[in-house]
Each structure stands twice: as C-alpha cells, then as structure tokens.
Design a protein around this motif. Structure first.
Motif, PDB file in Angstrom:
ATOM      1  N   LEU A  54     -13.747 -27.929 -12.691  1.00 31.93           N
ATOM      2  CA  LEU A  54     -12.790 -26.909 -13.083  1.00 31.93           C
ATOM      3  C   LEU A  54     -11.535 -27.603 -13.599  1.00 31.93           C
ATOM      4  O   LEU A  54     -11.419 -28.835 -13.502  1.00 31.93           O
ATOM      5  N   ALA A  55     -10.604 -26.833 -14.147  1.00 37.37           N
ATOM      6  CA  ALA A  55      -9.473 -27.450 -14.842  1.00 37.37           C
ATOM      7  C   ALA A  55      -8.131 -27.203 -14.183  1.00 37.37           C
ATOM      8  O   ALA A  55      -7.211 -28.001 -14.369  1.00 37.37           O
ATOM      9  N   ALA A  83     -10.571 -31.412 -13.420  1.00 33.05           N
ATOM     10  CA  ALA A  83     -10.242 -32.154 -14.635  1.00 33.05           C
ATOM     11  C   ALA A  83      -8.867 -31.750 -15.125  1.00 33.05           C
ATOM     12  O   ALA A  83      -8.690 -31.187 -16.210  1.00 33.05           O
ATOM     13  N   GLY A  84      -7.889 -32.036 -14.296  1.00 32.94           N
ATOM     14  CA  GLY A  84      -6.509 -31.690 -14.582  1.00 32.94           C
ATOM     15  C   GLY A  84      -5.654 -32.183 -13.431  1.00 32.94           C
ATOM     16  O   GLY A  84      -6.143 -32.826 -12.498  1.00 32.94           O
ATOM     17  N   THR A  85      -4.358 -31.835 -13.470  1.00 30.37           N
ATOM     18  CA  THR A  85      -3.413 -32.332 -12.486  1.00 30.37           C
ATOM     19  C   THR A  85      -2.494 -31.205 -12.052  1.00 30.37           C
ATOM     20  O   THR A  85      -2.069 -30.391 -12.873  1.00 30.37           O
ATOM     21  N   ASP A 126     -14.432 -30.641  -0.994  1.00 32.21           N
ATOM     22  CA  ASP A 126     -13.936 -31.893  -1.557  1.00 32.21           C
ATOM     23  C   ASP A 126     -13.465 -31.647  -2.980  1.00 32.21           C
ATOM     24  O   ASP A 126     -14.261 -31.239  -3.839  1.00 32.21           O
ATOM     25  N   VAL A 127     -12.181 -31.880  -3.244  1.00 29.53           N
ATOM     26  CA  VAL A 127     -11.592 -31.722  -4.572  1.00 29.53           C
ATOM     27  C   VAL A 127     -11.168 -33.095  -5.059  1.00 29.53           C
ATOM     28  O   VAL A 127     -10.426 -33.804  -4.381  1.00 29.53           O
ATOM     29  N   LEU A 128     -11.639 -33.470  -6.246  1.00 31.96           N
ATOM     30  CA  LEU A 128     -11.320 -34.760  -6.852  1.00 31.96           C
ATOM     31  C   LEU A 128     -10.461 -34.502  -8.085  1.00 31.96           C
ATOM     32  O   LEU A 128     -10.960 -34.041  -9.118  1.00 31.96           O
ATOM     33  N   MET A 129      -9.161 -34.753  -7.979  1.00 32.02           N
ATOM     34  CA  MET A 129      -8.202 -34.436  -9.042  1.00 32.02           C
ATOM     35  C   MET A 129      -7.958 -35.663  -9.922  1.00 32.02           C
ATOM     36  O   MET A 129      -7.986 -36.791  -9.446  1.00 32.02           O
ATOM     37  N   TRP A 130      -7.673 -35.418 -11.201  1.00 35.51           N
ATOM     38  CA  TRP A 130      -7.434 -36.499 -12.146  1.00 35.51           C
ATOM     39  C   TRP A 130      -5.958 -36.904 -12.173  1.00 35.51           C
ATOM     40  O   TRP A 130      -5.062 -36.051 -12.104  1.00 35.51           O
ATOM     41  N   VAL A 131      -5.716 -38.205 -12.335  1.00 31.35           N
ATOM     42  CA  VAL A 131      -4.371 -38.733 -12.593  1.00 31.35           C
ATOM     43  C   VAL A 131      -4.481 -39.774 -13.702  1.00 31.35           C
ATOM     44  O   VAL A 131      -5.477 -40.486 -13.791  1.00 31.35           O
ATOM     45  N   ASP A 132      -3.452 -39.866 -14.553  1.00 28.62           N
ATOM     46  CA  ASP A 132      -3.572 -40.780 -15.702  1.00 28.62           C
ATOM     47  C   ASP A 132      -2.359 -41.670 -15.911  1.00 28.62           C
ATOM     48  O   ASP A 132      -2.265 -42.373 -16.922  1.00 28.62           O
TER      49      ASP A 132
END
Length: 510
Positions: free
Chosen positions: A94-95, A114-116, A132-138
């Motif tokens: 999800l975003a 797929a977001g922050t 379990d939530v896996l969040m993106w960081v860049d």
C-alpha cells in the motif's frame, strides 16, 4: 512460496451488502439483476477473469521462485486482497498510512508501505503490534525525522523500514548506491527503527518495452542489487532475530519478469546462501488487467522471457521509433478483444539509455550480478496471460452528427491518464436480437468531459440513442478509484449472448 498467516478466505461470488447510495446501488435493486435494468454508467468486474488473474499470477510467482505482495491501491478492496492472500500472496503493498489502516482493519498480516509517514501518532500506529508494516525511507534526513517522531509518539516497538533506491529517471529513492548505503547506516543507528531490507520501483523509469527500455530497467535493478549487497548481512541481524526475513522488493505490472531475471536468484527464505531473504514482487494492476495499457505492455503481450539484453524478442523494434499499435483506429471488436489494434501508442522515453549504470544497447551488461541477471528460471513461461476483468457500460445519449455519439460516461467514471476507454461492442436493450455487430468498427473515443465521452464513428454506423456500449478501460487504478462499489458479473464477453447479470458488488475503500 511460503504463505504468511492469512485473512479469512473469500470463496465464491460476492455476497457483501452494497452501499445504498453508490453509483451501482442507488436504486436499491435486488441482486441478481440484469445489467440492462440498471442505470448507466456502470463499472463491472468479471469475477471469473479476476479469479483467473489472481491464480495465474500466484502460480507464475511460485514457478519463478519469488514472493508476491500485490499493490492493494489498485482496488482498495479488502475482499480482493483476501482472494490474493488466499492464493498465496506473502502480503499486500500500500502507499499511505490511511491505506495501511484499512489493511489492518481487514486483517492483512504483512504490509509493504511504499511511502513515508511523519506524524508521530501515525508512525506509532504503523509500528504497533498486530501486523508487520515495512515503510520506505530514502534519505538520512527522513530517517532522522521519522526516528524522532516515533520517540515523540511513544511507539511500542521499532518500525521496520526498507531503504529505497531510486533513479534520476524515476520518482523517490536515493539517487546513488553511496547515498542509499548512507541511509542504511542511519537506520542502523536509529533506536526506533529496524532495517528490514531494500526496495525500489522500476516502472517509473520508462514505459518502453524495446531493447533500450528493458536495458534501462535492468541497469536500475542491478543498482538495487548493489545496494542490497553493499549493506552487508550484519545490518539485518535485529530484523532476522525477531523471526522475520530480509526483503528485497521491486516490480510493477510491466517489468516483473525483469525483476525475476535480475533479482530472483537472491530469493532464499531458508538462508542457505546467507541471511534469510525474500524477493518480493509488488505488481498490482494485473488483478484487473485492462484493454489497452497493460494489454500491450505486460511480459505476455511483448512475448519475452527473462533473457539477457541484445538477444532479440520485443527489443527488435527500432528504439528511436514510436510504435503505433494498429492503424490509429480501434479496429473491429474481435481485434480489440483478442489483442489487435487500438487507439493506443507505445510512448515513453524512446531511445533513452543514460540511466543508472547503462550499458550500450548492443552489449550484454557486465558486473557482479550479470550471471543471475542473464538466467531465467528453467521452464518459466514467457509471462502470465491475464484477462481484462473491468468493463464500463454507458448509454448513447446523443447522436448530434453522423460521425459522433455522446455517451453518458466521463472523467468522473473512468481513467484518461493512460489513454481513453476502448469501445468494444454495442447492444440494443429493446431489441430481440440485442447485439449490434459492426456498428463500432473503426470507432474510437476522442475526448472525455466530466460526464460525457465523445465516440467517433463511421458516418454510416447504425448506433442509435438509447443503445448500450461496452467499453474497456486503460489503467485500472485510476478507474476503480472513482467507484465506491463495483458491480460483479461472471462469464467472459465471448460467452455472452446478452449483457450479463449483476450478481452483487464489491466495496472499495478509497
């Protein structure tokens, strides 16, 4: 493919109550009901095609030896997510934080976000036990802000994050391997975060499917692999110690075969080659497919298997040429149903090869990942053959000119960001022989207003006011989001003697 604990199974036709004020249910007609008795415009979802797409993609991923976390934003329909989980999906992508909250309510056990997010209470909710939530960081700055917000929000446990690798051709994501590695170092030092893997998205780089386009995708994926390898196994120790597997994820609905070709060899959930690792595809639009964009661009459409660049296939098209599919018209109904000409064009970043680590188009790529990138899993099919599951039904409300019909469907009902709807066939609801063969030959939708579509016709067409037109969509994501409920039908168009019966409805949560 190992399946995570799943949400409750949903077998058979939809029985969910439909919203009384939706565009499908505002008349409160009992179900089942003949489609011709419902108001138009109407979006329908063929459950037979939906189930075929879900099962076909699940089987392809098993054969390819990778996992699947389909992008749930395509439908935002928990009932469809459950079908995907029941078929073996590892999780759902999800975003936004709102979308993740919907997934938590639906009992989805694993979510790739797929977001922050940045709000303290929101981040604490993402980190909370239960899923379990896996969040993106860049970026290092993102890591600093998120870690501090988790501290203020009183998070119960560290939030799992994936380092996102990007490209100057794409959207978000660290722009170099070195930058991505610095982000990983920052995560490792952040007390409220735990490093769970690496993520990327190749689909924003190009829409081309010739040699040059596929080379851009492959080069980017090799960069993603360099980030993964550069982080080093010890950085994942905390995540592994909690019983989880490291995640390496990419893959939309166009280039997922290339992801398998380049990254697939790293799928190792048993940890035989190193840290337990899952290669996870995130394809989403496959579940509904379409009659134009994805019909032209998916691996099955371009007839390729995962293979090294410069070996033929779809890449034999001249990369400096924009390829028109067909003659600019929508063709006959048979053409449109079976994959013949449409209004669409293959457009994108034609001839662009200056992406991350790009190699000349006539030379096979080299580097540390060249060997796995050049090998497809033995016996892997060229690509799963999906079926369009969405159909848009509209009525002819005006025939002001011989070569023009106005339909009562517009931007409030369908996408136009990746092409206009495709007119497939017409029916005359009042006639005994309802199908109208030939009246749409050579037709195309030339424009959309809020509530109208301009359907250009041969001046001799017999299409009349009151006739029912069945249309296919291009890009399901931005069509489904316009419908709080989607009417469900069964039976492919090629097997229908009359318009279908609406059996029920699926509720969306946009």
């Amino acid at each position: 493919m190992t399946t995570s604990p799943q949400a409750p199974s949903s077998q058979g036709p939809s029985t969910a109550a439909h919203p009384s004020t939706s565009k499908v249910g505002f008349g409160r007609e009992p179900r089942p009901v003949p489609l011709i008795d419902l108001a138009t415009p109407l979006l329908t979802l063929d459950l037979d095609a939906l189930d075929h797409n879900v099962d076909t993609m699940a089987a392809w991923c098993r054969e390819a030896g990778v996992d699947l976390a389909p992008h749930g934003k395509t439908t935002m329909a928990p009932e469809i997510w459950r079908r995907q989980l029941d078929a073996g999906a590892w999780g759902i992508t999800l975003a936004t934080a709102f979308q993740v909250a919907v997934a938590r309510e639906a009992g989805v056990p694993t979510v790739v976000m797929a977001g922050t997010a940045f709000a303290p209470a929101t981040l604490a909710a993402l980190a909370a036990p239960g899923a379990d939530v896996l969040m993106w960081v860049d970026s290092v700055e993102t890591v600093r802000l998120v870690d501090a917000a988790l501290a203020r929000g009183g998070a119960e446990r560290p939030l799992a994050v994936l380092v996102e690798f990007g490209s100057a051709l794409g959207r978000t994501g660290a722009r170099s391997v070195r930058e991505a590695l610095l982000v990983a170092e920052a995560v490792a030092a952040a007390p409220h975060l735990v490093l769970a893997g690496v993520a990327g998205y190749e689909g924003a780089l190009t829409h081309d499917v010739d040699d040059a386009g596929l080379a851009v995708v492959d080069d980017y994926l090799r960069g993603l692999l360099q980030v993964f390898d550069g982080i080093g196994a010890p950085a994942f120790d905390d995540w592994l110690a909690s019983g989880h597997d490291v995640v390496l994820t990419a893959g939309g609905s166009v280039y997922f075969d290339r992801v398998v070709a380049v990254l697939g060899g790293r799928h190792d959930p048993s940890g035989l080659q190193g840290p337990r690792t899952r290669v996870v595809l995130r394809s989403g639009s496959y579940v509904a497919h379409d009659h134009d964009l994805y019909r032209r661009l998916t691996p099955a459409a371009r007839g390729t298997t995962p293979q090294p660049q410069g070996s033929g296939g779809a890449g034999d098209v001249d990369r400096d040429v924009t390829v028109v599919v067909g003659d600019g018209s929508a063709g006959t109904q048979a053409d449109r149903e079976m994959g013949g000409p449409t209004d669409g064009e293959l457009t994108g970043l034609d001839g662009l090869t200056e992406g991350f680590g790009a190699e000349p188009a006539d030379r096979a790529p080299a580097g540390p990942s060249a060997e796995p990138a050049d090998r497809a899993p033995a016996g892997l099919a060229a690509g799963p053959a999906f079926r369009p599951a969405l159909e848009l039904w509209a009525s002819v409300v005006s025939r002001p000119e011989p070569g023009l019909a106005l339909l009562n469907v517009g931007r409030r009902d369908t996408s136009d960001d990746e092409g206009f709807p495709v007119a497939l066939e017409a029916w005359r609801p009042q006639a005994a022989d309802r199908r109208l063969p030939g009246v749409l030959d050579g037709s195309h939708v030339s424009a959309l207003n809020d509530q109208h579509a301009f359907l250009r016709l041969d001046p001799s067409s017999g299409l009349q006011v009151g006739d029912l037109v069945r249309l296919g969509v291009s890009h399901p994501c931005t069509t489904i989001d316009k419908w709080a409920e989607i009417a469900t039908v069964r039976g492919g168009a090629d097997r229908r003697g009359v318009p279908p019966v609406v059996e029920g409805g699926i509720t969306t949560r946009f």
